[in-house]
Design an enzyme around this catalytic site. Structure first.
Site, PDB file in Angstrom:
ATOM      1  N   GLU A  17      -9.050   1.919  -2.179  1.00  0.00           N
ATOM      2  CA  GLU A  17     -10.183   1.785  -3.096  1.00  0.00           C
ATOM      3  C   GLU A  17     -11.451   1.382  -2.356  1.00  0.00           C
ATOM      4  O   GLU A  17     -12.538   1.853  -2.659  1.00  0.00           O
ATOM      5  CB  GLU A  17      -9.863   0.737  -4.179  1.00  0.00           C
ATOM      6  CG  GLU A  17      -8.750   1.144  -5.138  1.00  0.00           C
ATOM      7  CD  GLU A  17      -9.171   2.243  -6.088  1.00  0.00           C
ATOM      8  OE1 GLU A  17      -9.528   3.334  -5.615  1.00  0.00           O
ATOM      9  OE2 GLU A  17      -9.122   2.011  -7.310  1.00  0.00           O
ATOM     10  N   THR A  45     -19.645   5.509  -8.916  1.00  0.00           N
ATOM     11  CA  THR A  45     -19.252   4.115  -9.165  1.00  0.00           C
ATOM     12  C   THR A  45     -20.335   3.165  -8.660  1.00  0.00           C
ATOM     13  O   THR A  45     -20.688   2.190  -9.325  1.00  0.00           O
ATOM     14  CB  THR A  45     -17.916   3.802  -8.452  1.00  0.00           C
ATOM     15  OG1 THR A  45     -16.950   4.735  -8.932  1.00  0.00           O
ATOM     16  CG2 THR A  45     -17.434   2.401  -8.761  1.00  0.00           C
TER      17      THR A  45
END
Lengths: 313, 313
Positions: A131, A184
């Site tokens: 991530e 994001t």
């Protein structure tokens, strides 16, 4: 049976479950990525193929590769290499944990292949490095539910403290993925650094009530608690017709919902499959008119997390 | 049996349970106020006596009177009056719900005397008017647990949405009441209007985990979740030796704790009576040296809330 190859089924996940921004995530039964991992006599990591998405097969430029390197760096005595094939059914950029499915799948798969050496929390930590590579932030609220299943709560990062929550039997999710791009990093930048104390209090009241609702299997309480007064009002501007969608889905019987992850996907929770399907129809009717491509998924909550089968070759 | 008089046992409560500032409250088994309510042929409300505290017996200047007026205003056809005697064992200004015990006790008692006409939520709303009179703010996080028992969560005020939480069997509280004055209004003024998003996220992660811990009866999780990063750091300066007290109590086996309400009382939760008593000893050792008067209570969590007995005269 020689355990030299394994096929991993790594599910989509929803992070930022409404009021539970940054702390509550949940796993879906579909869509699911598949990852095949094989021991190889060639040392190092090779990504042979990626089906379904345009992603680099260079291991140092791919979430799966980054996770495998992270794990192998902790196991200096492994003599063989790893070969990987990836079948992406969760589209990158969808906001339903595409990178997390790759990261978590790689961590769980490699761990099994290498003799089950890590605890669940350790696997989450390793997957978080994927991530970090994908989004710049090593967040846990997708990889934890992908690995553990159900609803998970990240109580703290230092130290990493993960809580598995109770999953009501009849809870279903409907997910709309509008094919628009939201990064994001940008979704994070539009958030304010400070929030009103009064809003924060409302938010933790809702988080508490949502979790009580999950344990009580009280769908009305879950419905009332699915209220995000802090992040959704800011981020929803990035998603076409968000409030219309939410209002109509609730009229159609959804308990409530919000933005999945940092978007663009939107999720709604319902009590039972029939309502979840009806909510999908409602989403379809609204988005069919907008001229944006989209996909809709209907799925129960995945209480198992990542599944696998050994491959005999 | 003629139901013309009733004796109410109204417990002390702890609001602002650590991370659950403004939303989580809990009831104790002791100390307990006693309130006797009688129907009277004289119309109106008369407070005959108040034992144990210097408070006005003028009904319009007393929490009990204000609550009774609030209730009677909703029942215009009641022909008789009400007489009240109050035995205060919970000291006003202690921060363990003294006004709430009066308010909640009056609401529950009068409701029973008048034929059980109100729902629990309605009784909480009526009792909240007593809190409004006492502190200027109609907060529910003391009166709700006083009436409902156990741990309660105030999810929202508009509309009032109260959630009863699960109470682990073996949870005990130790409460230190230092006899210093902290006004609720002043304790509120020192709080900031805005908080860091990162702190707010930590707080709702802890609130979620605390509630999961209560349902799981997971004392370690409860312990880790009893962390308030927003209010305690500001308000603890008002309480002598707060951090020393907290640290030593945790060393003595307490799961954790914080300021009760807006102080000055400090509560610690423990698993089991023996540990709660040992924590009391630890509090006693620290406060004995400070030259401040204090009282220490050891009590299980009160899962019943207000109790009563009818009086035959």
């Amino acid at each position: 049976m020689q355990k030299n190859a394994i096929k991993i089924f790594s599910p989509a996940t929803i992070a930022n479950v409404s009021c539970g921004f940054d702390v509550i995530g949940m796993a879906l039964e579909r869509p699911v990525d598949e990852i095949i991992l094989r021991k190889s006599s060639h040392s190092g990591i090779r990504i042979l193929n990626i089906h379904g998405a345009r992603l680099s097969t260079r291991p140092d430029k791919n979430v799966v590769g980054v996770v495998l390197y992270t794990m192998l760096n902790q196991l200096p005595n492994i003599k063989y290499g790893l070969e990987v094939e990836i079948f992406k059914n969760i589209q990158p950029g969808s906001g339903i944990g595409s990178s997390a499915a790759s990261a978590a799948g790689a961590a769980v798969g490699a761990n099994l292949l290498l003799g089950d050496r890590f605890t669940t929390t350790e696997l989450v930590k390793i997957a978080m490095e994927g991530e970090r590579f994908a989004s710049g932030i090593a967040h846990a609220d997708n990889v934890a539910p992908a690995i553990m299943g159900g609803f998970t709560l990240v109580r703290s990062y230092h130290p990493l403290d993960l809580v598995e929550l109770h999953v009501p039997k009849n809870l279903w999710a409907t997910v709309l993925h509008p094919k628009i791009e939201i990064k994001t990093s940008e979704a994070r930048e539009i958030l304010k650094k400070k929030v009103l104390m009064s809003d924060a209090i409302k938010q933790w009241g809702n988080v508490g009530a949502l979790i009580a609702g999950l344990y009580q299997e009280n769908y009305e309480l879950i419905s009332r608690s699915l209220e995000d007064v802090i992040v959704e009002p800011v981020r929803s501007i990035l998603i076409p017709s968000f409030y219309k969608l939410k209002m109509e889905c609730k009229k159609a019987g959804a308990l409530g919902g919000s933005i999945s992850g940092s978007g663009p996907s939107v999720f709604m929770l319902s009590c039972g499959k029939a309502k979840a399907q009806y909510v999908a129809k409602c989403m379809d009717e609204i988005y069919a008119k907008l001229g944006i491509d989209y996909t809709i998924y209907v799925s129960p909550i995945n209480s198992q997390g990542i599944q696998w089968e050994w491959i005999t070759e």
